[in-house]
Design an enzyme around this catalytic site. Structure first.
Site, PDB file in Angstrom:
ATOM      1  N   ASP A  18       0.829  -1.205   0.000  1.00  0.00           N
ATOM      2  CA  ASP A  18       0.000   0.000   0.000  1.00  0.00           C
ATOM      3  C   ASP A  18       0.871   1.267   0.000  1.00  0.00           C
ATOM      4  O   ASP A  18       2.012   1.243   0.475  1.00  0.00           O
ATOM      5  CB  ASP A  18      -0.904  -0.021   1.237  1.00  0.00           C
ATOM      6  N   ASN A  45       1.353   3.390  -2.845  1.00  0.00           N
ATOM      7  CA  ASN A  45       1.897   3.838  -4.144  1.00  0.00           C
ATOM      8  C   ASN A  45       1.347   5.198  -4.541  1.00  0.00           C
ATOM      9  O   ASN A  45       2.084   6.068  -5.023  1.00  0.00           O
ATOM     10  CB  ASN A  45       1.526   2.860  -5.257  1.00  0.00           C
ATOM     11  N   SER A 101      -6.962  -6.075  -6.143  1.00  0.00           N
ATOM     12  CA  SER A 101      -8.019  -6.770  -5.409  1.00  0.00           C
ATOM     13  C   SER A 101      -9.324  -6.726  -6.201  1.00  0.00           C
ATOM     14  O   SER A 101      -9.501  -5.895  -7.103  1.00  0.00           O
ATOM     15  CB  SER A 101      -8.223  -6.124  -4.036  1.00  0.00           C
ATOM     16  N   ASN A 142     -10.568  -3.378  -6.251  1.00  0.00           N
ATOM     17  CA  ASN A 142      -9.846  -2.334  -6.992  1.00  0.00           C
ATOM     18  C   ASN A 142     -10.526  -1.961  -8.319  1.00  0.00           C
ATOM     19  O   ASN A 142     -10.210  -0.935  -8.919  1.00  0.00           O
ATOM     20  CB  ASN A 142      -8.384  -2.731  -7.257  1.00  0.00           C
ATOM     21  N   TRP A 143     -11.508  -2.779  -8.767  1.00  0.00           N
ATOM     22  CA  TRP A 143     -12.264  -2.417  -9.979  1.00  0.00           C
ATOM     23  C   TRP A 143     -13.021  -1.115  -9.764  1.00  0.00           C
ATOM     24  O   TRP A 143     -13.431  -0.462 -10.728  1.00  0.00           O
ATOM     25  CB  TRP A 143     -13.255  -3.521 -10.349  1.00  0.00           C
ATOM     26  N   ARG A 203      -5.209  -2.863   8.514  1.00  0.00           N
ATOM     27  CA  ARG A 203      -6.302  -3.780   8.166  1.00  0.00           C
ATOM     28  C   ARG A 203      -5.846  -4.761   7.098  1.00  0.00           C
ATOM     29  O   ARG A 203      -4.840  -4.547   6.419  1.00  0.00           O
ATOM     30  CB  ARG A 203      -7.542  -3.010   7.724  1.00  0.00           C
ATOM     31  N   GLU A 233       1.518 -13.794  11.696  1.00  0.00           N
ATOM     32  CA  GLU A 233       1.938 -12.609  12.459  1.00  0.00           C
ATOM     33  C   GLU A 233       1.744 -11.400  11.546  1.00  0.00           C
ATOM     34  O   GLU A 233       1.949 -11.493  10.333  1.00  0.00           O
ATOM     35  CB  GLU A 233       3.406 -12.736  12.859  1.00  0.00           C
TER      36      GLU A 233
HETATM   37  C1  FPP Z   1      -1.939   0.290  -3.255  1.00  0.00           C
HETATM   38  O1  FPP Z   1      -1.492   1.590  -3.425  1.00  0.00           O
HETATM   39  C2  FPP Z   1      -1.459  -0.554  -4.283  1.00  0.00           C
HETATM   40  C3  FPP Z   1      -2.213  -1.294  -5.130  1.00  0.00           C
HETATM   41  C4  FPP Z   1      -3.533  -0.952  -5.686  1.00  0.00           C
HETATM   42  C5  FPP Z   1      -1.703  -2.564  -5.517  1.00  0.00           C
HETATM   43  C6  FPP Z   1      -0.202  -2.632  -5.688  1.00  0.00           C
HETATM   44  C7  FPP Z   1       0.129  -2.535  -7.099  1.00  0.00           C
HETATM   45  C8  FPP Z   1       1.386  -2.494  -7.557  1.00  0.00           C
HETATM   46  C9  FPP Z   1       2.613  -2.561  -6.754  1.00  0.00           C
HETATM   47  C10 FPP Z   1       1.551  -2.358  -8.993  1.00  0.00           C
HETATM   48  C11 FPP Z   1       0.868  -3.437  -9.766  1.00  0.00           C
HETATM   49  C12 FPP Z   1       1.536  -4.732  -9.579  1.00  0.00           C
HETATM   50  C13 FPP Z   1       1.746  -5.554 -10.589  1.00  0.00           C
HETATM   51  C14 FPP Z   1       2.433  -6.879 -10.371  1.00  0.00           C
HETATM   52  C15 FPP Z   1       1.367  -5.169 -11.936  1.00  0.00           C
HETATM   53  P1  FPP Z   1      -2.598   2.692  -3.374  1.00  0.00           P
HETATM   54  O2  FPP Z   1      -2.891   3.101  -4.775  1.00  0.00           O
HETATM   55  O3  FPP Z   1      -3.780   2.220  -2.606  1.00  0.00           O
HETATM   56  O4  FPP Z   1      -1.857   3.809  -2.591  1.00  0.00           O
HETATM   57  P2  FPP Z   1      -2.542   4.921  -1.669  1.00  0.00           P
HETATM   58  O5  FPP Z   1      -3.134   4.194  -0.483  1.00  0.00           O
HETATM   59  O6  FPP Z   1      -1.396   5.787  -1.305  1.00  0.00           O
HETATM   60  O7  FPP Z   1      -3.572   5.608  -2.512  1.00  0.00           O
END
Ligand code: FPP
Length: 250
Positions: free
Chosen positions: A31, A33, A76, A79-80, A201, A214
């Protein structure tokens, strides 16, 4: 497999003294990114790209430390609901990553697995995923299990549907049987679940398998979660007393 997994024996020559137990299976909720990118005035997808780059660094460090299975939560079933641009960007990123990194992952003995539903993923990407599984199926240095279009509740629901289809009578159903019907039935349960980005969570990640895992959480955003951060999690894990419901010294 169900609960009560033994830790893998720490065999790595360069293991720091403070790491006395190495999890066999680590699950990571990657989480942060989006916030990582926003903090730099960059679009969210740039954060996801940085997140992908970081997977390699952490995978290599897992090998160094003797971890045998790494499950990453990449997309997930929830995520859609993100903006269409971000969803298609994440789909594209997985395809590009397979295209660019499959050969090297294969050369390095990485076996790729996929946990999640194929329905909903476009046909071309489905083929790329199947190809990655096929090409790496005999590798055994480390398993990289990519949870993509994955939801823990969906996984349990799918397992129950298959159990009913197979005509298994209720009285014959055990925890082991249900576990074997999960997307990757033969995988041992995760020993350690790491969540970056500061939340506390599970977000529908491995909810069946993580019953005795853990937990470790850090405010560090995923793209900044480096080798030293993973070692911190392993040190913390080394201090945990895993009882699996038992009393250790009765
Ligand atoms: C959460 O960050 C991250 C995701 C939605 C999934 C993680 C995805 C990657 C590392 C890239 C895709 C992976 C592959 C293998 C193609 P967020 O966007 O929820 O961050 P935020 O909480 O700061 O908004």
């Amino acid at each position: 497999m169900t609960t009560q997994q033994a830790d893998s024996t720490a065999q790595s020559a360069d293991l720091p003294a403070a790491i006395t137990a190495v999890p066999y299976h680590i699950g990571i909720i990657m989480d942060g990114n989006g916030r990582w990118a926003q903090a730099r005035g960059m679009p969210r997808l740039a954060g996801h790209q940085a997140g992908v780059d970081n997977i390699r660094r952490i995978l290599e460090h897992c090998v160094r430390r003797g971890v045998k299975v790494l499950t990453i939560y990449a997309f997930s079933t929830e995520n859609w609901r993100r903006p269409p641009d971000e969803v298609s960007g994440l789909m594209r990123l997985l395809g590009l990553t397979i295209q660019r990194q499959l050969n090297e992952l294969n050369r390095n003995g990485v076996r790729i697995l996929h946990s999640g539903r194929m329905e909903g993923i476009n046909k071309h990407l489905q083929k790329q995923i199947m190809h990655a599984l096929e090409v790496t199926k005999n590798n055994d240095r480390i398993i990289l299990n990519v949870a993509f279009n994955y939801g823990g509740r969906a996984e349990i629901l799918d397992a129950v549907r298959h159990i009913i289809q197979d005509g298994i009578p209720p009285e014959a159903l055990t925890e082991e049987t249900l576990s074997s019907y999960m997307y990757i039935g033969e995988l041992p349960d995760p020993d350690l679940i790491i969540r970056t980005g500061g939340e506390w969570r599970l977000s529908n990640f491995l909810i069946w398998q993580a019953a005795y895992a853990e937990y470790y959480t850090t405010p560090t955003f995923w793209p900044d979660f480096d080798e030293a951060e993973l070692d911190k999690a392993l040190i913390e894990y080394s201090h945990r007393e895993r009882r699996f419901g038992r009393v250790l010294n009765p």
